[in-house]
Design a protein around this motif. Structure first.
Motif, PDB file in Angstrom:
ATOM      1  N   GLU A  87       0.881  -1.148   0.000  1.00  0.00           N
ATOM      2  CA  GLU A  87       0.000   0.000   0.000  1.00  0.00           C
ATOM      3  C   GLU A  87       0.925   1.204   0.000  1.00  0.00           C
ATOM      4  OE1 GLU A  87      -3.359   0.113   2.648  1.00  0.00           O
ATOM      5  OE2 GLU A  87      -3.325  -2.060   2.872  1.00  0.00           O
ATOM      6  N   TRP A  88       0.387   2.406  -0.202  1.00  0.00           N
ATOM      7  CA  TRP A  88       1.251   3.582  -0.265  1.00  0.00           C
ATOM      8  C   TRP A  88       2.122   3.683   0.994  1.00  0.00           C
ATOM      9  CZ3 TRP A  88       3.502   6.187  -3.692  1.00  0.00           C
ATOM     10  CH2 TRP A  88       4.093   7.407  -3.406  1.00  0.00           C
ATOM     11  N   GLY A  89       1.559   3.371   2.132  1.00  0.00           N
ATOM     12  CA  GLY A  89       2.303   3.477   3.390  1.00  0.00           C
ATOM     13  C   GLY A  89       3.459   2.503   3.525  1.00  0.00           C
ATOM     14  N   THR A  90       3.425   1.393   2.798  1.00  0.00           N
ATOM     15  CA  THR A  90       4.551   0.454   2.832  1.00  0.00           C
ATOM     16  C   THR A  90       5.459   0.619   1.622  1.00  0.00           C
ATOM     17  OG1 THR A  90       3.280  -1.301   1.731  1.00  0.00           O
ATOM     18  CG2 THR A  90       3.271  -1.283   4.151  1.00  0.00           C
ATOM     19  N   PHE A  91       4.956   1.299   0.592  1.00  0.00           N
ATOM     20  CA  PHE A  91       5.731   1.497  -0.631  1.00  0.00           C
ATOM     21  C   PHE A  91       6.702   2.669  -0.499  1.00  0.00           C
ATOM     22  CE2 PHE A  91       6.277   3.608  -4.730  1.00  0.00           C
ATOM     23  CZ  PHE A  91       6.757   2.574  -5.513  1.00  0.00           C
ATOM     24  N   HIS A  92       6.183   3.839  -0.137  1.00  0.00           N
ATOM     25  CA  HIS A  92       7.013   5.041  -0.229  1.00  0.00           C
ATOM     26  C   HIS A  92       8.149   5.148   0.781  1.00  0.00           C
ATOM     27  CE1 HIS A  92       5.797   7.817   3.011  1.00  0.00           C
ATOM     28  NE2 HIS A  92       4.642   7.203   2.935  1.00  0.00           N
ATOM     29  N   PRO A  93       8.099   4.543   1.965  1.00  0.00           N
ATOM     30  CA  PRO A  93       9.230   4.723   2.893  1.00  0.00           C
ATOM     31  C   PRO A  93      10.567   4.144   2.404  1.00  0.00           C
ATOM     32  CG  PRO A  93       7.294   4.013   4.097  1.00  0.00           C
ATOM     33  CD  PRO A  93       6.979   3.864   2.625  1.00  0.00           C
ATOM     34  N   VAL A  94      10.540   3.188   1.507  1.00  0.00           N
ATOM     35  CA  VAL A  94      11.804   2.585   1.049  1.00  0.00           C
ATOM     36  C   VAL A  94      12.341   3.247  -0.223  1.00  0.00           C
ATOM     37  CG1 VAL A  94      11.258   0.360   2.090  1.00  0.00           C
ATOM     38  CG2 VAL A  94      10.662   0.771  -0.301  1.00  0.00           C
ATOM     39  N   ILE A  95      11.601   4.189  -0.791  1.00  0.00           N
ATOM     40  CA  ILE A  95      12.002   4.855  -2.028  1.00  0.00           C
ATOM     41  C   ILE A  95      13.057   5.909  -1.721  1.00  0.00           C
ATOM     42  CG2 ILE A  95      11.160   6.371  -3.873  1.00  0.00           C
ATOM     43  CD1 ILE A  95      10.201   3.427  -4.035  1.00  0.00           C
ATOM     44  N   ASP A  96      14.158   5.913  -2.511  1.00  0.00           N
ATOM     45  CA  ASP A  96      15.163   6.958  -2.321  1.00  0.00           C
ATOM     46  C   ASP A  96      15.231   7.949  -3.484  1.00  0.00           C
ATOM     47  OD1 ASP A  96      16.361   5.133  -4.048  1.00  0.00           O
ATOM     48  OD2 ASP A  96      18.264   5.060  -2.990  1.00  0.00           O
ATOM     49  N   HIS A  97      14.646   7.601  -4.644  1.00  0.00           N
ATOM     50  CA  HIS A  97      14.606   8.500  -5.791  1.00  0.00           C
ATOM     51  C   HIS A  97      13.256   8.370  -6.495  1.00  0.00           C
ATOM     52  CE1 HIS A  97      18.918   8.450  -5.096  1.00  0.00           C
ATOM     53  NE2 HIS A  97      18.974   9.571  -5.799  1.00  0.00           N
TER      54      HIS A  97
END
Length: 180
Positions: A49-59
């Motif tokens: 979900e967005w809450g588990t997807f975006h925290p690991v994104i660095d770019h």
């Protein structure tokens, strides 16, 4: 050689559109209060979900339109560095600008990107065509639009392998795929 993983998270209507023809996406976050009771469901693993997807994104790689909308609204992934893929956006806008997909890939390698959010109705298909998207999460919203901007307009098939899925009480069905 590519040192980063391309990932996409896309919200679509149940009939496969990412936005109305005029670009409106309010249906994603402002569903009408119809007293609906959705039955949540779970696959063998929960999808992102967005809450588990975006925290690991660095770019984040996005097109000019997405950048300008996000900039106006102040919407950014926490701790993610943006890069804009645009043939028309001038340099010196306070964000790195690349002119083509290969230039974006080289830039991501140079800055040692690891987890890259590929976003936008022109950028995502271009990255898919070049094989630069490894994982795709589709959040299917419980609404039929009957027309609009499709998730993907392509002249070739993109094959996927289902990795995880679940439905929420809000009626959203999340599915995470490995792109083959």
């Amino acid at each position: 050689m590519r040192f980063w993983r391309g990932r996409a998270y896309v919200m679509v209507s149940a009939d496969g559109y990412v936005a109305r023809t005029n670009g409106d996406v309010s249906w994603r976050t402002q569903p009408p209060a119809l007293g609906r009771r959705h039955e949540p469901g779970m696959g063998s693993r929960a999808a992102h979900e967005w809450g588990t997807f975006h925290p690991v994104i660095d770019h984040v790689v996005m097109g000019r339109g997405s950048y300008e909308r996000r900039h106006e609204l102040g919407l950014w992934c926490r701790d993610a560095e943006p890069v804009v893929l645009s043939a028309s956006m001038p340099d010196g806008q306070g964000v790195p600008v690349v002119r083509c997909v290969d230039e974006a890939a080289a830039w991501l390698n140079r800055v040692r990107a690891r987890e890259v959010f590929v976003q936008g109705t022109t950028v995502l298909p271009a990255f898919l065509r070049r094989g630069f998207v490894d994982e795709l999460t589709i959040a299917t919203m419980p609404v039929l639009l009957g027309g609009g901007i499709p998730l993907l307009a392509s002249d070739r098939d993109v094959h996927l392998e289902l990795r995880a899925t679940h439905g929420t009480e809000a009626g959203v069905v999340h599915a995470t795929y490995r792109v083959l």
